[in-house]
Scaffold this motif. Structure first.
Motif, PDB file in Angstrom:
ATOM      1  N   ALA A  59      -3.981  -3.618   2.880  1.00 19.82           N
ATOM      2  CA  ALA A  59      -3.882  -2.299   2.272  1.00 19.82           C
ATOM      3  C   ALA A  59      -4.907  -1.368   2.897  1.00 19.82           C
ATOM      4  O   ALA A  59      -6.041  -1.773   3.183  1.00 19.82           O
ATOM      5  N   ASP A  60      -4.516  -0.135   3.131  1.00 16.85           N
ATOM      6  CA  ASP A  60      -5.380   0.823   3.798  1.00 16.85           C
ATOM      7  C   ASP A  60      -6.707   0.994   3.072  1.00 16.85           C
ATOM      8  O   ASP A  60      -6.761   1.051   1.840  1.00 16.85           O
ATOM      9  N   GLU A  61      -7.783   1.075   3.841  1.00 15.24           N
ATOM     10  CA  GLU A  61      -9.103   1.346   3.297  1.00 15.24           C
ATOM     11  C   GLU A  61      -9.868   2.200   4.295  1.00 15.24           C
ATOM     12  O   GLU A  61      -9.594   2.196   5.491  1.00 15.24           O
ATOM     13  N   ASP A 112       0.804  -1.217   0.000  1.00 18.33           N
ATOM     14  CA  ASP A 112       0.000   0.000   0.000  1.00 18.33           C
ATOM     15  C   ASP A 112       0.838   1.269   0.000  1.00 18.33           C
ATOM     16  O   ASP A 112       0.332   2.369   0.215  1.00 18.33           O
TER      17      ASP A 112
END
Length: 569
Positions: free
Chosen positions: A114-116, A82
């Protein structure tokens, strides 16, 4: 020893089967945030499931390949791709951390996901807690360390006599865990056993820790903990009653469920700390349990299901015995590993009017209490429909209701005020879970859940599934439910509209807005309905004459015997 009046705060939960010792080998390993919509902590940092165990995520694979050690190479790597290094995400941006040291900063995100964006922020009900000046604490823990072998599941209890912290009526305002061995403690409850109501294990006072079944129905739960938040706090205007008046000592029972995934001999000496005050709060808190009884034969979830629902109802036949409104100020959902989502719908006069709690992404190792502001009003005759959804993709066996982590549950605990008086049932706790022989009301048996061995759903639930509108009776002759229950001065409320004219809702109670002339008016407001007042007084009269604590104990005994899983999560 005299009988005690105690209002409980329930929290049923399930623990993780990961290996917590690995968390100490990475910076902020016990505080990695969950990037999902529910927020909270991702306990099994290296695994796909938040609880740990099973398949590893990208960081877990890299961590294993690196010999389960935090090195500069692993720190500088970007396991989830990410754009941020593992060190940046875990609070060690310069890759200087060593095991046992304090990281440079907190973990900012998850290194394996991964960032969300988060849809719902984590709610910590204790963030704004202010300890009363006269706060009294009481620690209840094992007298000596418990001993367990390499077997995975252990239930260990102890009964002991302890001195009361004060010989008076107290309000419990907070409780939290005294955590000793986080690697194995699955959940813990503490109970008080009033005279004449022995533990289901029998009288074992002073015998030290012993193996127990986990099903407790003879004593009253006053605090608990499970994997997730470490503390539970009441709003500043709500307290749970603990009456120690005239007592020198009480019998307490500690009950712990251990999930020894380590597979080696273990010890633990955890406990619960109760926070109380002699300054009584204006509202008495209570809990209402909704959902499905785990022993119901219909509690079966097939394999390879993505959104499999189970539905249960707390019908009008239960709530019509309330003698006035109650207000839901928080909810705590509970399922196990396969739980995905939960909603409790609210019906009045045959129509859905709202929801008493919804969570679209449930995570069993991060079970939280969610505040409702403003509180939601329940009236006599209302009904609740609780639906749990499960995801069993990837497994090849049926999942049934039960106490083990590999079993499932469907529960939603509603925190309410004031403590509800009822005409036939002292609290709603037992009513919404009655099944088989049911609870006697008006001389008849009310069977809300099915009898064990009967594969047909109970009539209420079955009829709701086929025709939802046909399952609920009209609560008032002209659908004027709200008008029947307008609150007067010092009566409970949720919003201003709950109060009579010239009154506002302040701190959960109706009060005058301002002028002395208003405060001199002692007659009912013009909007009051004489017939309604008569009805409420009549219902209240039916409840009189029963000893408050005796009724509460009976209800809790019935509840515990019906939903043993709430005590054996």
């Amino acid at each position: 020893m005299k009988l005690m009046k105690i209002t409980i705060s329930l929290l049923c939960a399930a623990g993780a089967s990961a290996f917590p010792q690995y968390a100490a080998k990475i910076p902020n390993g016990y505080g990695v945030p969950n990037p999902g919509p529910q927020g909270g902590i991702w306990a099994g940092v290296g695994h796909v499931r938040t609880a740990g165990g099973g398949d590893r995520n990208s960081f877990g694979l890299d961590f294993a390949a690196n010999g389960f050690e935090w090195t500069t190479a692993l720190c500088e790597a970007d396991s989830d791709g990410d754009g941020r290094s593992n060190g940046e995400e875990l609070g060690d941006p310069n890759c200087e951390w060593s095991e046992g040291e304090e990281p440079a900063g907190p973990a900012l995100s998850h290194p394996g996901i991964a960032d969300e964006a988060k849809e719902v922020a984590t709610i910590n009900e204790c963030d704004n807690y202010v300890a009363p000046d006269d706060e009294i604490t009481m620690d209840i823990s094992f007298s000596v360390p418990t001993e367990m072998d390499e077997t995975q599941t252990h239930y260990i209890c102890e009964q002991k006599l302890v001195d009361v912290p004060a010989k008076e009526l107290l309000h419990k305002v907070k409780h939290g865990v005294l955590l000793d061995n986080a690697n194995v403690l699955h959940h813990m409850f503490v109970y008080i056993c009033p005279e004449g109501y022995n533990s289901i294990d029998g009288d074992k006072v002073g015998q030290g820790p012993y193996d127990c079944s986990g099903n407790e129905s003879g004593c009253i739960q006053v605090g608990g903990w499970a994997v997730g938040p470490h503390e539970s706090c009441n709003p500043p205007n709500v307290g749970n009653e603990l009456d120690f008046s005239g007592l020198d000592q009480i019998v307490v029972k500690i009950q712990a469920h251990y999930d020894n995934a380590m597979g080696t001999p273990q010890q633990d000496q955890s406990g619960i700390r109760l926070h109380m005050t002699p300054t009584l709060r204006p509202l008495i808190g209570e809990n209402l349990a909704t959902g499905m009884v785990q022993v119901d034969i219909d509690f079966l979830i097939p394999p390879q299901q993505t959104n499999y629902p189970l539905t249960s109802i707390c019908p009008t036949a239960i709530t019509e015995h309330l003698n006035g409104p109650v207000y839901v100020y928080a909810f705590t959902p509970h399922m196990h590993l396969y739980g995905k989502a939960l909603v409790t719908e609210h019906y009045r006069c045959g129509k859905k009017i709202g929801e008493l709690g919804r969570i679209n992404r449930y995570e069993f190792d991060n079970q939280q209490t969610y505040s409702l502001n403003p509180p939601l009003k329940i009236l006599p005759g209302d009904s609740f429909v609780t639906t749990c959804e499960y995801d069993t993709t990837g497994i090849d066996f049926d999942v049934v209701g039960g106490p083990e982590t590999s079993d499932e549950m469907c529960l939603n605990f509603l925190s309410i005020y004031p403590k509800p008086g009822t005409a036939k049932v002292p609290t709603l706790l037992a009513g919404c879970f009655s099944f088989e022989n049911g609870i006697k009301m008006d001389g008849r048996e009310v069977s809300v859940r099915v009898a064990i061995g009967d594969r047909n759903r109970d009539m209420v639930t079955r009829d709701f599934i086929s025709d939802p509108k046909a399952s609920f009776g009209s609560c008032c002759a002209a659908n004027n439910c709200e008008e029947l229950y307008i609150a007067e001065v010092n009566e409970a409320c949720g919003v201003d509209a709950d109060c009579a004219n010239s009154l506002v809702c302040a701190g959960g109670l109706c009060d005058y807005t301002g002028t002395p002339e208003d405060q001199d008016q002692s007659s009912p407001d013009e909007t009051s309905d004489a017939a309604a007042d008569s009805l409420v007084q009549s219902l209240a009269g039916e409840a009189s004459g029963a000893a408050a604590i005796g009724n509460a104990v009976v209800s809790l005994i019935v509840l515990a015997s019906l939903i043993g899983g709430c005590f054996t999560v």
